[in-house]
Write an enzyme that holds these catalytic residues in place. Structure first.
Site, PDB file in Angstrom:
ATOM      1  N   PRO A   2      27.250  18.928  14.356  1.00 31.32           N
ATOM      2  CA  PRO A   2      26.480  20.166  14.543  1.00 31.32           C
ATOM      3  C   PRO A   2      27.384  21.327  14.959  1.00 31.32           C
ATOM      4  O   PRO A   2      28.300  21.146  15.745  1.00 31.32           O
ATOM      5  CB  PRO A   2      25.489  19.840  15.657  1.00 31.32           C
ATOM      6  CG  PRO A   2      25.747  18.453  16.076  1.00 31.32           C
ATOM      7  CD  PRO A   2      26.880  17.891  15.309  1.00 31.32           C
ATOM      8  N   GLU A   3      27.118  22.490  14.408  1.00 39.89           N
ATOM      9  CA  GLU A   3      27.847  23.690  14.799  1.00 39.89           C
ATOM     10  C   GLU A   3      26.896  24.608  15.570  1.00 39.89           C
ATOM     11  O   GLU A   3      25.757  24.245  15.838  1.00 39.89           O
ATOM     12  CB  GLU A   3      28.430  24.381  13.560  1.00 39.89           C
ATOM     13  CG  GLU A   3      29.497  23.506  12.876  1.00 39.89           C
ATOM     14  CD  GLU A   3      30.228  24.214  11.743  1.00 39.89           C
ATOM     15  OE1 GLU A   3      30.350  25.447  11.785  1.00 39.89           O
ATOM     16  OE2 GLU A   3      30.666  23.518  10.810  1.00 39.89           O
ATOM     17  N   LYS A 166      49.909  36.022  13.841  1.00 40.25           N
ATOM     18  CA  LYS A 166      49.671  34.582  13.633  1.00 40.25           C
ATOM     19  C   LYS A 166      49.989  34.176  12.195  1.00 40.25           C
ATOM     20  O   LYS A 166      49.436  34.728  11.253  1.00 40.25           O
ATOM     21  CB  LYS A 166      48.203  34.235  13.928  1.00 40.25           C
ATOM     22  CG  LYS A 166      47.973  33.812  15.362  1.00 40.25           C
ATOM     23  CD  LYS A 166      46.755  32.899  15.425  1.00 40.25           C
ATOM     24  CE  LYS A 166      46.356  32.493  16.823  1.00 40.25           C
ATOM     25  NZ  LYS A 166      47.384  32.139  17.740  1.00 40.25           N
TER      26      LYS A 166
END
Ligand SMILES: [Zn+2]
Length: 293
Positions: A2-3, A166
Site C-alpha cells: 500500500p502507498e 543529484k
C-alpha cells in the site's frame, strides 16, 4: 504494498468507528509483527479513547486520551476489517487477497462504537507501536521522513532544492522517503507519466545549479499532487461502494495510467507511444519513451 492513497483510504474507513470511541477490549493474538508489540500493549490501550486518527506518510496515528499515540503500519499485506459499528468493510489488502484465515488476525480491537476491528496480516510486515505524543518528534520511524506530498511544504522550490546536484534518476529521487514521504513505485511511475518526464532523467535536471526550480520541477510537483488526489478520490468512492457490496477495497489498479501496463498505448492525449517496462534499482518502472522526456 500500500502507498499513501491506500493508507489514507484506510484512515477514512477507520475514522468513523475509531474517533471518539474507547478501546473496550484489545487482543494481541501474535506479539511478533515486523517488530514485537510492546509487552503492555493491551493494557495501555484498554479504556483509552481515540481523540483523533491521523496519517503521516504510510503510518496511521491514533491519538489516545492517555497521551500515547498508536502508530500503525500495514506493511506488505496488512488490512483492517471492520465488523459492526457503521458498516462492515475490509480496509487495505489491495494487492494481496486478504487472508480470510482468522489465524492471520493478529490484533483485534473491540471499540465502544460497537465495531470490532481486526488487523489481518499474513506476511507480518505490518507493525504497531505506542509512542508518547510528546516524544513523537524524536520517533525514529517518523523523524527521517520528508514532507507530505499533499502538504504546503512540498513545493517546486523544496523539491528542486532536494534534487540539486543529484546524479540519481528522478525515479530514485522520488522514491526516497527523505525527499518526499509516502510515494512508492506505483505513484512515482504514474506521476512521471503525467508530468511527461522520463524516470531515467537525472534528478538534478529539475533544478538550476543554485537549486532554483525550473519549469520541470513545477510540472512534477503538480503531477504528484494531482495523481495522489485522484487516487484518494478513487479510494473514497470504493469505500462508499463497499458499504453496499461486499468485497475488498481498492480497485485503484484499474485506473493506472502506466503502472503494470507494458505494451499498452500511452494515455497522454495525442501520444502514440507504447508503455515500456524497465528495471531501475531492482524495481519495475513503467513509462512512455515517446512523450516522457
Ligand atoms: Zn506517451
Amino acid at each position: 504494498m500500500p502507498e499513501l492513497p491506500e493508507v489514507e483510504t484506510v484512515r477514512r474507513g477507520l475514522a468513523p468507528v475509531m474517533e471518539g470511541a474507547r478501546f473496550v477490549k484489545v487482543v494481541a493474538n501474535r506479539g511478533d509483527l515486523r517488530w514485537p508489540l510492546p509487552k503492555d500493549f493491551a493494557r495501555r490501550l484498554t479504556g483509552q479513547t481515540v481523540t483523533g486518527l491521523g496519517r503521516r506518510a504510510k503510518y496511521l496515528l491514533a491519538d489516545l486520551s492517555s497521551g500515547d499515540v498508536l502508530l500503525m503500519h500495514l506493511g506488505m499485506s496488512g488490512s483492517f476489517r471492520v465488523e459492526g459499528g457503521q458498516g462492515e468493510a475490509t480496509h487495505g489488502g489491495h494487492y494481496h487477497e486478504r487472508g480470510k484465515d482468522a489465524a492471520h488476525d493478529h490484533v483485534v480491537f473491540r471499540m465502544s462504537s460497537g465495531a470490532t476491528i481486526r488487523f489481518n496480516d499474513p506476511r507480518r510486515f505490518g507493525s504497531m507501536k505506542l509512542v508518547p505524543r510528546a516524544k513523537l518528534d524524536r520517533e525514529p520511524l517518523l523523524r527521517a521522513l520528508g514532507p507530505e506530498p499533499l502538504g504546503n511544504a512540498f513545493s517546486a522550490a523544496m523539491l528542486a532544492k532536494a534534487c540539486q546536484g543529484k546524479n540519481t534518476s528522478l525515479k530514485a529521487a522520488l522514491s526516497d522517503q527523505k525527499i518526499v514521504a509516502g510515494l512508492g513505485n506505483i505513484y512515482v511511475c504514474e506521476a512521471l507519466n503525467r508530468a511527461l518526464l522520463s524516470p531515467r532523467r537525472k534528478a538534478s535536471t529539475i533544478a538550476s545549479r543554485t537549486g532554483a526550480p525550473n519549469e520541470r520541477a513545477g510540472r512534477l510537483v503538480e503531477a504528484i499532487k494531482a495523481t495522489l488526489k485522484d487516487a484518494i478520490e478513487a479510494g473514497g468512492s470504493s469505500l462508499r461502494d463497499h458499504r453496499r457490496i461486499d468485497g475488498s477495497l481498492g480497485n485503484f489498479q484499474h485506473n493506472f495510467r502506466v503502472y503494470d501496463r507494458e505494451g499498452e498505448p500511452c494515455p497522454t492525449p495525442g501520444c502514440n507511444g507504447t508503455i515500456r517496462r524497465i528495471v531501475q534499482t531492482g524495481r519495475s518502472t513503467f513509462y512512455c519513451p515517446v512523450c516522457q522526456k
